[in-house]
Motif scaffolding. Structure first.
Motif, PDB file in Angstrom:
ATOM      1  N   GLU A  80       0.821  -1.207   0.000  1.00  0.00           N
ATOM      2  CA  GLU A  80       0.000   0.000   0.000  1.00  0.00           C
ATOM      3  C   GLU A  80       0.858   1.262   0.000  1.00  0.00           C
ATOM      4  OE1 GLU A  80      -3.124   2.446  -0.373  1.00  0.00           O
ATOM      5  OE2 GLU A  80      -3.095   0.269  -0.656  1.00  0.00           O
ATOM      6  N   PHE A 120       1.597   1.964  -3.567  1.00  0.00           N
ATOM      7  CA  PHE A 120       0.415   2.440  -4.272  1.00  0.00           C
ATOM      8  C   PHE A 120       0.077   3.878  -3.877  1.00  0.00           C
ATOM      9  CE2 PHE A 120      -0.050  -1.772  -5.757  1.00  0.00           C
ATOM     10  CZ  PHE A 120      -0.913  -1.719  -6.838  1.00  0.00           C
ATOM     11  N   GLY A 136      -2.142   5.356  -6.734  1.00  0.00           N
ATOM     12  CA  GLY A 136      -3.055   4.290  -7.142  1.00  0.00           C
ATOM     13  C   GLY A 136      -2.776   3.686  -8.498  1.00  0.00           C
TER      14      GLY A 136
END
Length: 118
Positions: free
Chosen positions: A70, A73, A78
């Motif tokens: 994460e 990302f 994203g």
């Protein structure tokens, strides 16, 4: 993970038990499967694979992986391609010898924990 010889012995033992009519999951030769994944040749429809997945067999490891994933990302806003490329670059900068030593150290620590728990 068994070798082909070990698999053959297991299959023979299961057949000797009369289990020849039962179904099994598909065995693969991991070295060949890995080579196929690296090549990523198009399928009959001309499509190449894009999904990355593997089984950790450890709920904590699974959670930690996704926590760290994460972070990539987030900085890639994203974008899965950019995030994955960043992870690949982070993996590539490690020398084979450093990876080997790191994994040996982790295995040694896990073995010590197991012995301490016994």
């Amino acid at each position: 993970m068994p070798t082909l010889n070990q698999l053959a012995e297991w299959v023979k033992a299961e057949l000797d038990k009369g289990k020849g009519h039962l179904h099994v999951n598909h065995p693969v030769i991991m070295e060949e499967e890995q080579e196929r994944r690296i090549k990523n040749a198009p399928d009959a429809e001309g499509k190449k694979r894009t999904k990355i997945a593997w089984e950790t067999n450890d709920p904590e490891c699974y959670s930690l992986f996704h926590k760290e994933r994460e972070r990539y990302f987030k900085f890639a806003r994203g974008n899965p391609v950019l995030a994955t490329e960043a992870v690949i670059m982070a993996l590539r900068v490690q020398r084979d010898e450093d990876i080997r030593r790191f994994i040996e150290a982790l295995a040694s620590a896990e073995k010590s924990e197991t012995l301490a728990d016994a």
